[in-house]
Structures are given as structure tokens and as C-alpha cells.
Design a protein around this motif. Structure first.
Motif, PDB file in Angstrom:
ATOM      1  N   SER A 112      10.975   7.946  39.885  1.00  0.00           N
ATOM      2  CA  SER A 112      11.368   9.299  39.467  1.00  0.00           C
ATOM      3  C   SER A 112      12.811   9.265  38.983  1.00  0.00           C
ATOM      4  CB  SER A 112      11.248  10.241  40.677  1.00  0.00           C
ATOM      5  OG  SER A 112      11.768  11.509  40.352  1.00  0.00           O
ATOM      6  N   ARG A 113      13.063   9.981  37.922  1.00  0.00           N
ATOM      7  CA  ARG A 113      14.457  10.082  37.480  1.00  0.00           C
ATOM      8  C   ARG A 113      14.851  11.559  37.442  1.00  0.00           C
ATOM      9  NH1 ARG A 113      15.571  11.335  31.917  1.00  0.00           N
ATOM     10  NH2 ARG A 113      13.627  11.657  30.764  1.00  0.00           N
ATOM     11  N   ARG A 114      16.151  11.788  37.514  1.00  0.00           N
ATOM     12  CA  ARG A 114      16.677  13.136  37.417  1.00  0.00           C
ATOM     13  C   ARG A 114      16.943  13.440  35.951  1.00  0.00           C
ATOM     14  NH1 ARG A 114      18.598  15.232  42.325  1.00  0.00           N
ATOM     15  NH2 ARG A 114      18.243  13.722  43.982  1.00  0.00           N
ATOM     16  N   VAL A 115      16.535  14.598  35.521  1.00  0.00           N
ATOM     17  CA  VAL A 115      16.715  14.981  34.118  1.00  0.00           C
ATOM     18  C   VAL A 115      17.732  16.116  34.072  1.00  0.00           C
ATOM     19  CG1 VAL A 115      15.548  15.756  32.024  1.00  0.00           C
ATOM     20  CG2 VAL A 115      14.280  14.428  33.726  1.00  0.00           C
ATOM     21  N   PRO A 116      18.802  15.933  33.295  1.00  0.00           N
ATOM     22  CA  PRO A 116      19.773  17.024  33.189  1.00  0.00           C
ATOM     23  C   PRO A 116      19.177  18.200  32.416  1.00  0.00           C
ATOM     24  CG  PRO A 116      20.327  15.256  31.655  1.00  0.00           C
ATOM     25  CD  PRO A 116      19.153  14.773  32.448  1.00  0.00           C
ATOM     26  N   HIS A 117      19.485  19.404  32.874  1.00  0.00           N
ATOM     27  CA  HIS A 117      18.951  20.590  32.189  1.00  0.00           C
ATOM     28  C   HIS A 117      20.028  21.102  31.222  1.00  0.00           C
ATOM     29  CE1 HIS A 117      17.051  24.389  31.332  1.00  0.00           C
ATOM     30  NE2 HIS A 117      16.013  24.036  32.060  1.00  0.00           N
ATOM     31  N   PRO A 118      19.704  21.236  29.944  1.00  0.00           N
ATOM     32  CA  PRO A 118      20.716  21.612  28.959  1.00  0.00           C
ATOM     33  C   PRO A 118      21.331  22.993  29.218  1.00  0.00           C
ATOM     34  CG  PRO A 118      18.505  21.686  27.994  1.00  0.00           C
ATOM     35  CD  PRO A 118      18.382  21.049  29.339  1.00  0.00           C
ATOM     36  N   GLU A 119      20.548  23.874  29.795  1.00  0.00           N
ATOM     37  CA  GLU A 119      21.012  25.245  29.937  1.00  0.00           C
ATOM     38  C   GLU A 119      21.488  25.554  31.364  1.00  0.00           C
ATOM     39  OE1 GLU A 119      19.116  29.738  29.180  1.00  0.00           O
ATOM     40  OE2 GLU A 119      17.936  27.926  28.738  1.00  0.00           O
ATOM     41  N   PHE A 120      20.827  24.922  32.355  1.00  0.00           N
ATOM     42  CA  PHE A 120      21.129  25.199  33.765  1.00  0.00           C
ATOM     43  C   PHE A 120      21.563  23.908  34.444  1.00  0.00           C
ATOM     44  CE2 PHE A 120      17.808  28.276  32.516  1.00  0.00           C
ATOM     45  CZ  PHE A 120      18.493  29.462  32.745  1.00  0.00           C
ATOM     46  N   PRO A 121      22.843  23.598  34.430  1.00  0.00           N
ATOM     47  CA  PRO A 121      23.304  22.312  34.944  1.00  0.00           C
ATOM     48  C   PRO A 121      23.028  22.122  36.434  1.00  0.00           C
ATOM     49  CG  PRO A 121      25.160  23.765  34.375  1.00  0.00           C
ATOM     50  CD  PRO A 121      23.926  24.415  33.864  1.00  0.00           C
ATOM     51  N   ASP A 122      22.840  23.194  37.175  1.00  0.00           N
ATOM     52  CA  ASP A 122      22.610  23.053  38.612  1.00  0.00           C
ATOM     53  C   ASP A 122      21.134  22.936  38.981  1.00  0.00           C
ATOM     54  OD1 ASP A 122      25.308  23.131  39.061  1.00  0.00           O
ATOM     55  OD2 ASP A 122      25.360  25.321  39.306  1.00  0.00           O
TER      56      ASP A 122
END
Lengths: 564, 564
Positions: free
Chosen positions: A421-431
């Protein structure tokens, strides 16, 4: 006082929809009156468009959510969006000793309204909810963590479909017996015995809806509308992390009920203080005669064993299995499975968990594939599907709570990790916490692996379990469904014989089976009016959405007979 | 092996009957395919006549009742006719560890047969039972104590009607969803999503019928046939004092099932040894997924609270009330009530117990009648009805067990006796215990009287309770139904307002109401296809005979879907 919403208006607006719903439940063909496309909403359709929906959601934030309910003894709320911000909304906290009697007082007029009027009022509530689909989308997104498009569709039109389906079933069930009948029994040469009979559908009592975190509207609407349409007041106890979508539902219902001339207290909210655990107290109150619940097996089993004064409908946990025997569309199978595992980060009660693959491999249109190849090809398919972060985020949504994250982390110690599993950064909601699925290799021949694949691991964790043969896979499928329950079963095979064996296993163990899905239909999705969600016949759930059994015992028929 | 009873033969014999039953359930008009008159049976009708029926019963006496069931580990039986002789019949005693697996093995073929074939097989079983009505009449008479004519009618055609009604409901419920459907969901410019869907009604598991002493067939057939028609094997556990009628039913079912090409173990008998109490053990076995029970509140409540692995349908005890406000047919009212109190010595779950009469008296077409007059006139009406011993015996039947006799004796100490019970000699069976009803005067204003009228006193005991007013009567009716439950409520009034208040009370408390019965219809009788027996919504019973709720959860629908 004349209601502003008359019976004639309601009939004109909704009777055709009700009739089409009734007809579709008999044909099980495709139909929905609720559009899926976000652009199908807007002023020209009498509904909120995208911007208005967002604005409506934003206006609700950082404020009290007024409902005007009797017995409000305080305000409570602490929802935090899985996308990383506090909603800041507080809801009325209810004193059940005041609220429940007020709800009961609303019964006689609602009972007298009869099945058709009740159905039409319910359809008006659904229509108003439908007009606010874009607002509901944000409410569902920021409580469940679903990505926006899924929140809009599953939380909007699909949930409304399931609500309408329940209303239609409720109407059909109540009208199987006519309102009046004349009975004349011949007595040979004497006069016949003659009676006039009146049949009235009477509600059981107050219905309690115990909502869930992941699908507050989709899983909530069937029970809510089935109970309301059969004459019962409904007390809505939302999951403390997903109050808003059901609070909006309650507000809409109260508005429509009042406009139609009924007591708005027929639908009320019971929000709870942090850690209060009011579901348990409410569930045992004598006024509560029906309970609809979606959530953990532990509490569902407790309700079934303890809330004996009520009819209890539960959807609990299960272990969903895919049996992979062979395929004539290897690419299609991999793509379809990759999507099923990824959608909403596997946080659906219908997401496959155990993929049973013969250790000797499988035959495909792309040649024989070994167990290892199948697993690594599936891992690659998931990787490819989620390779682009923007697309991945739109499919995965956010992780609903920290426990799911912990399960993902723990999975890597359960066996060989085929896909990390990898963590995916969210473009709009960084948290936001966005995680891709993990696939772990297990072996049915290793006794120590059974602990993992024999229990539900809710979230984006799946197990590629090597089995000796397809026959062994089917045997394992049987015991898994029998012992752990399953909302869904999938199978891939080109063999008619294996297909029959899979079908027999699912008929014996009472599980819903999808075969050879390789295109745009996924094992974890069901369509209202056509598919049953769950079977009600294995440990995952004691009811299906929606069938006759889901509505038939929410009311009773009282007969009044007199000499003619 | 070709079955001797083909699907085509079954359809030709019974499809029309099934269709008429389905139609009548929707119209609730009068209909029955099962004749009530004893002379409607005989060779020319393909059935046993009176002499042949008696002969068939006599042949069964003092012998083993062979059923050819697997797991038979002994023989048991000790029925004594309430008319004073031992039946001398022994029945197979079953080892459930052998019998239950054999019953489960019978499921797949029965499931595959589908709803129509199962319904038609059930109708053939009912037709064979119908042809033996005269034999069943003696079996019911000499286990329940019913008089011959009542045993023939209630134990024969009326029970067969209730069985057929359950089959029809089961068929209708299973066929609400089509066997197959095509689903095509438009995708804009892309190809539609297309699925072929198959829907199969699958049974829950083994159904347990726990029979009662007083109406073994009438109360037993609905659950038995509802379960069998929905695909479940049925294990019949008769009351130890009323085995024969259900053993005859099991034998007939096994014969028909075998002839139609199915495993006879779909229906089996579990007779018990004296004091063995096997119902409790069977009810908790995991194989048992449905239970139908008629009997005491204590055991019914225990089943509901403990047999959580099963769907439990209960008919328990209740306190039936008649509210007497006024009448325009005083004679008719008295005659009707006298009959209701006398029929089968009040040993019906539907017999009135509490007669609530305003202490200031009532208005009638024969002038105002004081409370005392109403009570003494009713006592006189009962006396007159039962004045002739031969007629009395034909109406009263025999006392089913010593406890009923004890209750009659105890009643005289509860208050002033308005009508004393007398013993009636039986011309044919000198050892029969035949007792006329006792009527005791009580007063709602005396707190100590409440113990009597607030609990069920099963048998020919009724209480004429003086109340302050009709409003008080209705208030007492409400609490009685809410707390003790009721299978029936009756009312006599000439006031439209009182009628509405009575109806509202019954709608609120979920009880079946009969108003102003003065002729040949009695509050304690219901007609299949038209009347509901019980409501399922008050403590007397959790199910009604028969409605959608009675059948809908006896099976689940499994869906198999594939790309089209």
C-alpha cells in the motif's frame, strides 16, 4: 389547517414513479428516476447545481443544525472530515422520554393516511433529497471519506433508488390485502352468512435506524423509508462520525411531512455525545419496535439477541470471496478485480477480500498463468489503475478512520506482500489519508494463515490465497460463507461444470454470486430494483435490501368485521 | 426413476385451485375448495365416507404407526382420548443426529423443483388429506376432545384451507421476483452494461413444527405448508397428547413426495417419550432455522428469546375481550355469545374470556338491561343452548386435559357464579369429561378481581366484568391487549362513536375486531383466504395466519448474475 402539499399534488407528482418502481421490481430490468451524472442537476432541473451544492454544504458548517424537535436538551457534534478538517456542526441532543412520546402521538394520523398517501409523501421526501444531491454529495464525502463522484452517486441517486425501492415494496405489501371486502358464505337453502370487512395496515411502533459511517444514506434509506411508508415513526441515530447526511435527511423529511399536513415528529434525529453509546439504550426501550442496523458483527449480534421487543434487521461483517478458476478474458478480469479492490479503498461491505487461486495456476485466453503470475499481474493492474495520483484519489477516496489504516499496516506482517500500500497525496485536501490497497499472499495449506483469511479485515486489504484446486477453493468458499458470512461472492471460470459447482455452493450457503465480471459491472456494486444487496441467509446480514421480508413485518394488518 | 406423479399431472389437478386461492387472497371474498358437509365425502368424490373414515381410524389403533424414517431408535406413544380410551398407537422415535442430516440431504432437489412444482406437490398432499377427512375427523376428535362435527370441519376442511392459504402465499412471495431477468444499463454513447440475472428462492434450513393439543391440524398446517412450499424440510414435533393427526399428515406428505420423485425425508415426525421434552433440544439445534409454535406463553417466549438461530413464529396465550355497550338485537347477541362461550368448551385461543359490561346496564331493542340482567340473560342463553344433553355434547366436546377441569372448579371461588358448570353425560363415551361453561361476575372497581380477568384462564371460564362506563371498558380493553395480548376482540354497540373508539383501540393495540355479531358468524371463528387469525402485533402471537410476513422470511433469494 389545509396542508400546502395536497394529496392530489403528491399523486400528480409521484404516482407514475411509484407505478414504474412497482413494475420494475417485478421485471428486475434496469431503471432509475435519479440521474447519476453531476451535470444532470441544476436550476433547469429544479435542483442544486455543483456550485450551489457546495455552497449549501459550506453554509451548514460551523453552525447549529436546527431541527425544531421536542425534547432537545443540548447540542452535540464533533464530525471530522476524513479529508482533514472539522465540520464544526452541532446537532440537537434528544431526551428520549420527551421525544419518543411525541413521536408516538404522530402515529394515528399517519396510519389513517393509508399506504398510498404515505408512499407519495415518502417519494416527495426523496425528490427533495434528490434535488439537493450536490449538497448531499459533500456531506457524504466529508463524513465517509468517499471520493466526490462516488459520494454523489452512491450517496445520492443510488441511495435514493434504494429508498424508493423500499417505499415501493412497502406499498405493494400493504396493498396485497384490499382496504375493504365483502364476504358471503353460502348456507345451502338458508341465507348466506354475510360480512363486511375492513383491513387496515397498522405500524409496529417507533423504528430506530442505527446509521453507519461509510454509507450513511445508502445503507440508511432502505430501513428509514420502509418503516415510514408502513406507518412507523423513525428515530434516526446516526454514526457519530457521519451525522450530517442523515441530519439533512431528517430535516427534509420533517419539512415535507409538515407541508403535507402531518406531524414532523414522525422522523427525528438522535445525535449522541462523544462516547455516549445511546444506541444500546434506545434499542432496548419498549417504544422501539423495529431496528435497522449496519455495522459491526458484535453489536449486530447483540441487537439480535437482546432487542427482543423489536424486529431487528442487521447488516454486519462478512468475508467476501472470489474464486478464480479460469477466464477467457484475462485482462478484463484483472482490470475488473483491480477496480473492485480499489474503489473507496475497499471500505465497502461488498469488497472482495479473499481471492482463491489454484496453486497450479489457471487457464486463460493469454495462456496458462501460474499462481504467482496471477497475483503479480493483479498487483500490476492495481498499480496501473492507481498510477496517476489525481485519478487514484478520485477512485480511492480517503481512509474513513485510523483503524483501517492500522489494518493496512498490519497486513504486511501476515504474509508475503504482493502489492504494498502506498500513501497518495490529495491535491485539494493535504490532510486526507489516502491509501492504495495491499495484496498479501497466503496459502490454504498453511494452518497459520487461516486466521487472516477466516476473518473480516475491513479496508483495502486482500488475500491471494493459494489453494490445491478449484474444488478446494469452492469448499473453502462454502465454509467461509457458512461461518463468516459474505455479502458478495465472485467467480471466474470458463467451465460450465465449475460454474454449476459455484452456483450450487452459493445456493446452499445463501450468498449472492457474480460470475465472470470483466467489464464495467463490479462485484461490489448492486443496482436497486434489480439486484439484491446481501441475501439475509448467511451470517453477514439477516436481511436483504430489499425484498418482501424486509417490509412485511414492519406493519400488521388489523381487520374489523361487521355483519353486512 | 420416473416419478409416478408427474409435473404435468400435478398441474392439471391443482393449478386452477392455486390460481383461485391466489385470486381470493387478493379479493378476500368467500371461497373454499374443501367441503364442510360430512356427506360431501365418499367414493363418488374420491374420498372416504363416514364409515370408511371410522374404519381407517380404528385400523390405526393399537398398532405401530410406520413411517419408514431414517434414524428410528425406538417406538413411543401414549395418547388417551379425551373421550376416555387409550389409542394404543406407537410412533417412531427419532435420533436427530441421523434424521436431521437425512432431511438436509433432501434439500437440493426440492429447491431445484422451483416454487410452482413445490406448490403443486403441497396441493396434492392437501388433496390426499382432504380425501381422508373422515379419518382425520376421528383422529382430531380423539386427541383434542373436539366434538365429531367440529373435529371434521375445523380439523378437516378448515385446516386444509389454512394449509392451502399458506401454500398460495408462499408461491406468490417466491414468484414476486422473476426466475430470470435481463438488465441493460445505458452508458451514453458507449455500449450499455448488460447482465443476465437468475433468481432462486433458497430455503432457510430445516423447519420445526411444534404442534398443539387442541388444534393439531388447524394450527399445524399453516407453518408446515408455508415452510415446505418455500423449500424447507419440515420436522413435525406433535404435542404428546395429539400425535395421530400430525402423524397421518406426515405419512401422507411422505407418500406424495416419494410419488412425485422427491425424497420423503422432506417431512418427518419427531414423536417424544413421556416427559422427554425434546422440543427444547430440537429448537436450539443449528440445523433448525424455522420454528412454528402454538402453545403456552412461557415456552413461546422462551423460544423467541433462545432459538436465535431460527425464525420463530408463535401463537401463545391471550385474554380475549368483548365490550358490550348496546345492541339492537339483544336476543341475537345473547345467542351468539352463548355459542361462542360453549363451542369446544371454550378451549379455543379465540374464545372470549372477559365480557365488559357497564354497571349501569345497556340499551337494547328489548329496553334497558341492567348489568345483572345482561349476565343472567346470557347465563340463561347458555343454559338453553346446552339444555339438551345430546346437543350439548355435540357442541362442547370433551375437556382436553385435567388442568382445564381444575380451572373450571377454581373459577367458582373467584367471584359470584352467574352460571355454574355442569357435567354432561356422553351417550356414546361414558368416560368422557364434558363440562358446560362457568360465568363468574367480577367488578373492575374491586382491585382483587383484577388477578382473574388480567390473566388467561384457558377453558370454559368467562368473567362478566362490571365497569363504570363503555369508555372504561375500552380503556381496560386497551391495557388488556397491550399487556396480555388477544387473539380476538368483540364489541356490541349501536353508537357510531363507540364503534370508532373500539376500532381505534384495536388499531392502536393491534387486535382483530368483530362488531355486532348476532347471527351465524362467531368471534372465535376465522375463515381462511379472508380473515386473519391473530394480528402478530400484540403479545398473544408474533405472527398472523396467514399474511406475507408469515412466509416471506422462510426463504431467501439468491441471485446469480453474468455478463449477457
Amino acid at each position: 389547517m389545509t396542508p400546502s402539499l395536497t394529496a392530489a399534488q403528491l399523486a400528480e407528482r409521484h404516482r407514475d414513479t411509484l407505478d414504474t418502481a412497482l413494475e420494475t421490481l417485478r421485471s428486475r430490468a434496469y431503471w432509475s428516476p435519479h440521474p447519476e451524472h453531476p451535470k444532470a442537476y441544476g436550476e433547469e432541473h429544479g435542483s442544486l447545481d455543483a456550485a450551489q451544492g457546495l455552497e449549501a454544504f459550506t453554509r451548514l458548517r460551523d453552525a447549529r443544525f436546527e431541527l425544531g424537535q421536542p425534547g432537545t436538551d443540548g447540542w452535540t457534534g464533533g464530525e471530522v472530515s476524513p479529508y482533514g478538517f472539522e465540520l464544526g456542526i452541532t446537532y440537537p441532543h434528544a431526551d428520549p422520554d420527551v421525544l419518543l412520546p411525541a413521536m408516538r402521538d404522530a402515529v394515528p394520523a399517519w396510519r389513517s393516511a393509508g399506504p398510498e398517501r404515505r408512499a407519495l409523501v415518502c417519494l416527495e421526501i426523496l425528490a427533495r433529497i434528490g434535488a439537493a444531491t450536490h449538497a448531499f454529495a459533500h456531506a457524504v464525502m466529508h463524513t465517509s471519506g468517499q471520493a466526490f463522484m462516488m459520494a454523489l452517486q452512491a450517496g445520492g441517486p443510488h441511495a435514493q433508488d434504494r429508498g424508493l425501492e423500499a417505499v415501493a415494496y412497502a406499498y405493494a405489501e400493504q396493498t396485497r390485502t384490499p382496504g375493504r371486502a365483502h364476504w358471503s358464505k353460502p348456507q345451502g337453502k338458508r341465507d348466506p352468512l354475510e360480512l363486511d370487512k375492513e383491513f387496515v395496515a397498522v405500524p409496529r411502533g417507533i423504528s430506530l435506524l442505527i446509521g453507519c459511517n461509510t454509507f450513511p444514506t445508502w445503507n440508511g434509506f432502505p430501513g428509514l423509508f420502509a418503516s415510514l411508508a408502513t406507518g412507523n415513526p423513525v428515530l434516526v441515530k446516526p454514526h457519530p462520525r457521519a451525522v450530517l447526511p442523515l441530519a439533512m435527511t431528517v430535516r427534509t423529511a420533517r419539512e415535507v411531512l409538515a407541508e403535507a399536513g402531518f406531524d414532523p415528529n414522525l422522523v427525528a434525529l438522535a445525535a449522541e455525545r462523544d462516547g455516549e453509546g445511546i444506541a444500546k439504550d434506545l434499542a432496548l426501550r419498549p417504544e422501539i419496535r423495529i431496528i435497522d442496523y449496519t455495522g459491526s458483527t458484535g453489536f449486530g449480534d447483540w441487537l439480535e439477541a437482546n432487542a427482543l421487543q423489536a424486529q431487528v434487521y442487521t447488516e454486519k461483517a462478512g468475508v467476501n470471496t472470489i474464486v478464480i478458476d479460469s477466464t477467457d478474458d484475462y485482462r478484463g478480469m484483472l482490470g475488473n478485480l483491480a477496480f473492485s479492490l480499489s474503489l473507496y479503498s475497499g471500505q465497502m461491505c461488498t469488497t472482495p477480500q479473499n481471492l482463491l487461486i489454484p496453486r497450479g495456476g489457471i487457464d486463460t485466453d493469454d495462456g496458462h498463468k501460474s499462481y504467482d503470475e496471477v497475483v503479480s499481474d493483479l498487483a500490476a493492474a492495481v498499480d496501473k489503475l492507481l498510477g496517476d495520483d489525481a485519478r487514484a484519489v478520485g477512485l480511492l477516496g480517503a481512509i474513513v478512520n485510523p483503524q483501517v489504516g492500522e489494518r493496512i499496516d498490519a497486513a504486511s506482517s501476515m504474509g508475503e506482500v504482493a502489492l504494498a500500500s502506498r500513501r497518495v497525496p490529495h491535491p485539494e485536501f493535504p490532510d486526507a489519508t489516502v491509501r492504495t490497497p495491499v495484496i498479501v499472499k497466503l496459502d490454504a495449506a498453511r494452518a497459520e494463515d487461516a486466521t487472516a483469511y477466516r476473518s473480516e479485515c475491513f479496508g483495502p486489504v486482500s488475500f491471494a490465497v493459494a489453494v490445491d484446486s478449484t474444488a478446494d477453493a469452492i469448499a473453502l468458499l462454502r465454509t467461509t460463507v457458512r461461518e463468516q458470512g459474505a455479502m458478495t461472492v465472485g467467480g471466474y471460470t470458463t467451465s460450465a461444470e465449475v460454474e454449476t459447482e459455484l452456483a450450487d455452493a452459493c445456493l446452499d450457503e445463501c450468498a449472492q454470486l457474480s460470475l465472470n465480471l470483466t467489464g464495467g459491472v463490479f462485484v461490489n456494486q448492486t443496482a436497486a430494483f434489480s439486484d439484491f444487496h446481501g441475501s439475509g441467509g448467511n451470517p453477514a446480514a439477516n436481511a436483504a435490501l430489499t425484498d418482501g421480508a424486509f417490509v412485511a413485518n414492519r406493519f400488521r394488518t388489523v381487520e374489523i368485521r361487521r355483519p353486512a
